[in-house]
Write a protein that holds these residues in place. Structure first.
Motif: not given
Lengths: 378, 378, 378
Positions: C113, C244, C270-272, C274, C280, C289, C307, C309, C311, C348
């Motif tokens: 991710w 997640a 971690q959560v995400g 889309s 995902f 993943w 996406q 995300m 973390r 990031d």
């Protein structure tokens, strides 16, 4: 990459190819006052392999490595997007890209007239590295002209313990005359480099005759650099079987912490004649030398394309009384034989002089170096 | 290169192929008086990739690299021209070429009977390097014979600060008997090496059991060499499922600056039987071992080809009282399983003895080493 | 390997393909109390090329190298045999195989991710190396589950002067819920490593923000290790455009010669979501993943898959008063843009804190790191 396979999707939007070049050099030097400069040997100058292709009509990539010297070097390694405009074609490269540095500096190592590029390329243009890592752009006009601009930082083998150097580089060329049989090339180039405190070492170490002989350099001590600025001018012309080119370049280096600044200048002029009648190769798009179209390939029973060339070049870093830079010059006579579009043999003879003020080979020293190369491109 | 794709132009004059070999080895040693010799582990012995092809009916190239040990090694990297004469075929190679050094020395690492070549190959034939860089030639006669001659200088990882060593090497073989079922091989080989002052270090460091265990060598101190001369003899025979081979080699090393000269000699004999009936592979053209034609490949539901072999080998550098060379010998029993033409598993067990007079493992020491290899060629 | 050519025999039993991935990263850090941590630059994070194929319906190989950093690294380099059983499919790998270490640890670097894996992967799972050399096995069940088991020794760049470390490793996952739209992932993993006296150095050196900045690590001194044991737990879930994951891992290191033992633990969540609606990517077979199926590729005029995300991750090696391990944590917000199935851009931003007790950056230090990546897979 001539010869090697290229695979393509039915509509041609997706392609994948493999390519490479191998250069195997012989070198022999005589006449130096230093025995360790009078050495003979052979080496693989370049062993390159690449994968390249298109992933859409407008999106390309290239992944190229060099394995000469039993080590890995990253060369072209980029993603490129191109777009056609009314006035020409624009391309943006992300990653590592061979820098658009000058007439000889930008010419592919497959197609330089002599085994090594001239002093302008080696001392001035390529000082920040022949490959720039970052964003490079080029705009190819519709009147035999182009301009490029790159903002890059560092090289691919920098340490990860400090910031990379930042480099801004540009080059432009225009061919005011292009009748097909006669071409006149004008060009200008320059860059500005901001040195990171972690990568601040600068030294001149310029090839004056050939690459094999690692003792045969015009060289100076390492300077703790803060920034540097270069500019260069290019003039070249082709008519029928004749071709000529001249370049000048100057590099100003500003020292860190109040040290002594210095500058280097270099110039080079070369003339050539094609013995078998083919025109010298030249790209009006990029403003660089390329290969001749071989009329009678050896692989079809012909004699290939033969070119006879001469070059005078010089580099001078004697300007500062405090920074002990070197100076030198060389005269080369070269014979190039393209057996076909992907095979080539070169033979160069160089009379050279160096006058270094530091290193192992100080004072005026003269010698003669014979260099030969066999090359295959696939 | 079996298996991997080979692309070809319609008339077959132009080809391009990719190949490679992977060898993954396990090694375990017991019984030495030195704990650090009793070690166990695994390694990739060879990871090779190559591009090769023809650019005309008579003109070929090969570009091969090895990546084992997380480093780059240049292997075959040449341009080759061939021509048919009345008496046979002549080939000239320019660049880096696997040397035609001896029966075991010249056998491809894909097809040696055991995981490592014999002491004659490792101590004598390969002393100047397994790959010669320069010009190599071979003439393949029409009566199961060949002769080769090479003039080369240096290796691909020599420094560029001094001249390369010059090497002249030759080998010839003839099969006086070849009935199809029975073959007798005779061979002779030798070389002369002129050491450059910059590359004058010579030392014997011969594999006695396997490659993984880097402490398990017959070894001597470094000698400052001026020149060396070697010669060797080969005798081998095959009949039905049986095969045998013997080699002897001697190397004379002349020291620089009035130092003490020394010489090394080595010999080896091996016998084998094919448990599944296929003849041992042997090339009457090149005079080397090759792979058997697997009658029942595992990938077609068969059992593959199984060979049982034994070898005794020795090396002796004890001749000089002043140069402290080592001596040693080993007896190996080996089992080779060709699953098909491109996959192979080897299992060797070696009882060895070394008697070194320098290095970390001096005096008479004995041990047992088990070696295994899995190999795939593509 | 998407995109690059794959050649196949008519019956499909024999295939040969070439693949690769290139990741080019930019990194910039601000806010640290240490100037040498506030650095900016770019690097090629991974440059991978591979050849792979099947030599029979049940027999595969892969040969993968990495050339980032101008050096060679062996990655997947194995021969694999697979067989279908009533309950699922079994695979045995011989050679170097990417280890089945954890949810994030086992996820391909193409599909993590964020630019770097989490602290559980970097501090615990990957301590014995991301690639295990030896025998690895996996059994893929028919109910969204798998279990793997590997017995390996050493890495591909170990010295050949001592025995390799022996490693036993296992991981299992099960998806108790899989409605297609909703998936729940449970996993557990662990390993035992027996250190050879020749390779006994252990130290924690964990990436807390990104890879470029080599000064930005949670780190401790080297410990002379005798053995180590780890275990970890994985929990993840996907429903519609949401996903997640959470992991915990612990590593116990036992010192040699009565030294002080220590342990490290790490956790991450971690959560995400889309933004463009695609689920995902997640493999119910391997429990890792993977990439989303891009509904509207840029190369077809679409906007790709986007996406968003976040973390939080931490690592703690402060448990021993004697062994001076470090601690640290970080919060990352990331944006991932899949242009199509083989191109990706990541951005990031990480707020981090380290508290090292040894090395050049001791004490509590905070900062912010921006990381960007452009990736192409071929």
């Amino acid at each position: 990459s001539d010869g090697a396979p290229e695979l393509s999707s039915p509509n041609g939007d997706y392609t994948f190819g493999i390519g490479g070049r191998i250069q195997y050099d012989f070198s022999g030097t005589t006449g130096s006052d230093y025995n360790s400069r009078n050495i003979t040997g052979s080496e693989f100058r370049r062993i390159r392999l690449d994968a390249h292709g298109k992933v859409a009509g407008w999106l390309m990539y290239k992944s190229e490595l060099d394995f000469a010297g039993n080590s890995v070097g990253i060369r072209d390694m980029y993603l490129a997007a191109q777009k056609n405009f009314e006035l020409g074609k624009g391309v943006v490269y992300l990653g590592s890209k061979f820098s658009d540095s000058g007439l000889d500096g930008r010419t592919s190592s497959k197609y330089t007239w002599f085994t090594e590029r001239n002093t302008v390329a080696n001392a001035i243009s390529l000082a920040p590295g022949a490959y720039n890592v970052g964003v490079s752009t080029a705009f190819y006009g519709k009147h035999d002209d182009h301009i490029s601009f790159a903002v890059t930082n560092g090289s691919t083998n920098d340490s990860n313990k400090s910031s990379d150097n930042v480099l801004i580089r540009s080059r432009a060329h225009w061919d005011p005359i292009n009748t097909g049989n006669t071409i006149v090339h004008l060009g200008a180039n320059g860059y500005y480099e901001d040195y990171s405190s972690g990568h601040s070492g600068f030294s001149d170490r310029t090839i004056i005759a050939d690459h094999y002989n690692g003792n045969l350099r015009v060289e100076g001590p390492e300077l703790n650099a803060d920034s540097s600025t270069s500019y260069g001018f290019e003039l070249a012309g082709l008519t029928g079987p004749f071709a000529a080119g001249a370049e000048y370049g100057r590099l100003d280096v500003n020292a860190r912490n109040g040290g002594t600044d210095t500058h280097i200048d270099a110039y080079s002029a070369q003339v050539g004649v094609s013995l078998t009648g083919e025109k010298f190769g030249y790209s009006t798009k990029q403003g660089v030398w390329t290969h001749p179209d071989v009329a009678h390939p050896v692989t079809q029973g012909g004699i290939g394309a033969w070119q006879l060339m001469a070059r005078y070049q010089a580099v001078n870093a004697h300007h500062s009384a405090i920074y002990g830079g070197g100076t030198g010059h060389g005269t080369t006579v070269g014979l190039s034989w393209y057996l076909n579009d992907y095979m080539r043999v070169l033979l160069d003879d160089t009379l050279w002089q160096t006058d270094n003020r530091s290193g192992s080979y100080t004072g005026v020293d003269n010698g003669n170096t014979v260099s030969a190369r066999t090359q295959i491109v696939f």
